[in-house]
Design a protein around this motif. Structure first.
Motif, PDB file in Angstrom:
ATOM      1  N   ILE A 154      -7.228  -5.649  -0.959  1.00  8.67           N
ATOM      2  CA  ILE A 154      -6.371  -5.370  -2.188  1.00  8.67           C
ATOM      3  C   ILE A 154      -6.538  -6.726  -3.236  1.00  8.67           C
ATOM      4  O   ILE A 154      -6.777  -6.249  -4.284  1.00  8.67           O
ATOM      5  N   TYR A 211      -8.538   1.752  -2.156  1.00  8.47           N
ATOM      6  CA  TYR A 211      -7.400   0.894  -2.486  1.00  8.47           C
ATOM      7  C   TYR A 211      -7.020   0.596  -3.905  1.00  8.47           C
ATOM      8  O   TYR A 211      -8.023   0.614  -4.801  1.00  8.47           O
ATOM      9  N   ASP A 232     -10.349   3.562   3.312  1.00 10.31           N
ATOM     10  CA  ASP A 232     -10.806   2.923   2.030  1.00 10.31           C
ATOM     11  C   ASP A 232     -12.052   3.103   1.658  1.00 10.31           C
ATOM     12  O   ASP A 232     -12.503   2.577   0.485  1.00 10.31           O
ATOM     13  N   TYR A 288       1.074  -1.150   0.113  1.00 13.56           N
ATOM     14  CA  TYR A 288       0.067   0.023   0.061  1.00 13.56           C
ATOM     15  C   TYR A 288       0.935   1.146   0.037  1.00 13.56           C
ATOM     16  O   TYR A 288       0.728   2.166  -0.974  1.00 13.56           O
TER      17      TYR A 288
END
Length: 396
Positions: free
Chosen positions: A309, A188, A164, A21
């Motif tokens: 993700i 994300y 997110d 990230y």
């Protein structure tokens, strides 16, 4: 006029998804944002680990120093009163950051680094799952108390806080009373290596994976072996399919062994499924992409959210998605995947059987996935972050 210097604090490479990230933020900004100077701040040397020209990487090395009990107590008192009652700064941090004239930090994980050094910062809060699952083994009392202190105060003293999803925003407001007006949502995005290798063809993927004795067809689950990753219910679902439909569906697992690893391996052996489950441990970025490309589908039964993700990675790479239906994952996936109740082994098994036996369904999900992530580019991601940085700079 000189450009403003922005620092991006990195976790350890062993941070898994958190590291990826942070890398997505840094990579997208240095590639597509020319408005500011960006510095990678770390306690490790990442120059050799980043897949772009190291000569163009501005970095600041911050030695990791174990804080004393007095220092930790001092930080807590300073948090309570928002004053320097105790001097808890680390001279190495202050001198390095001041020398580079870092005006604003981006901290992609909950941390008191910015507060401790009195540098304005933007912080990302990934989730507050310990509030939903206080009895999980990942969250003994000490861990929950520490999370409450660090997560709440890193958000409280930030210029802006990033989450997110809308659920992430509401959770911060609900559990920690963080004003909604200082929270911003940036969904994300897959890690940079996903885009780098996304055009890999099947033959190349097979050549990359030759070193592993894998079957021709398999499901894929990339996740470290934490309890909340829900491996055992997934394996039980495959066992049920084998018993009910006489179909043996192989599963490939990758990820570092964590606290549940031994329990999961023992369950596999006890269930006589060792010849069906392939645990590869840590694999390289290019091997991850090859596994996505080769897999019949991604199966993602995680109990944590709000979003994740790997389903995004699968959609970008053209891999059908099976995913949990809790928290904000249904909004993240939309109609581009099959959703199941991750607590219900029978539901997991049913959805796996559907996607494994229906090629038309798989092809349809792949096309829906492509459509869903068509605007999910590193350039657009950089624009979102630059907008937040602009806003934070104006607030200083």
């Amino acid at each position: 006029m000189d450009r403003i210097n922005i620092g991006i604090l990195f976790p350890s490479l062993k941070g898994g998804g958190v590291f990826q990230y942070a890398l997505s933020i840094y990579y997208s900004l240095i590639k597509f944002s020319t408005k500011y100077n960006y510095y990678l701040i770390s306690a490790e040397n990442f120059d050799q680990l980043i897949n772009f020209n190291p000569a163009g990487v501005n970095s600041i090395f911050i030695p990791t120093i174990k804080a004393s009990l007095t220092n930790k107590i001092g930080v807590i008192f300073n948090l309570i009163f928002n004053r320097d009652i105790f001097n808890t700064h680390k001279s190495e941090e202050i001198s390095s950051l001041k020398e580079r004239k870092i005006a604003l930090l981006i901290i992609p994980f909950p941390s008191l680094f910015g507060f401790r050094n009195k540098i304005p910062y933007i912080v990302s809060i990934p989730d507050l799952m310990h509030k939903y699952y206080p009895s999980f083994p990942e969250y003994p009392l000490k861990a929950r108390l520490l999370r409450d202190i660090v997560y709440k105060n890193s958000a409280k003293y930030s210029v802006l806080t990033i989450v997110d999803s809308h659920q992430g925003l509401n959770d911060l407001n609900r559990f920690f009373n963080i004003p909604k007006g200082k929270i911003r949502i940036i969904p994300y995005i897959p890690a940079p290596y996903i885009y780098e290798y996304k055009d890999m063809d099947l033959k190349t993927a097979e050549n990359i994976l030759k070193k592993y004795p894998l079957p021709e067809h398999f499901l894929f689950y990339p996740a470290q072996f934490w309890y909340h990753k829900n491996h055992i219910r997934l394996i039980q679902a495959l066992k049920n399919i084998k018993q009910d439909y006489k179909i043996e569906i192989p599963l490939v697992l990758v990820g570092s062994p964590k606290e549940s690893y031994k329990k999961i391996m023992d369950f596999i052996n006890k269930s006589n499924m060792s010849n069906q489950i392939y645990s590869l441990g840590y694999v390289s970025d290019i091997e991850i992409v090859a596994l996505y490309k080769k897999a019949v589908a991604l199966v993602y039964p995680s109990l944590f959210g709000p979003t994740n993700i790997p389903p995004l990675e699968a959609m970008v790479l053209g891999t059908p998605v099976l995913c949990s239906n809790i928290f904000s994952m249904p909004e993240q996936i939309g109609n581009a995947g099959l959703l199941f109740d991750p607590f219900n082994v029978e539901d997991i098994a049913e959805k796996i059987y559907q996607i494994w036996t229906n090629e038309n369904l798989r092809n349809e999900l792949v096309q829906r996935g492509y459509e869903r992530v068509k605007d999910m580019t590193l350039e657009n991601y950089a624009k979102q972050w630059e907008k937040i940085i602009d806003e934070a700079i104006k607030m200083l």
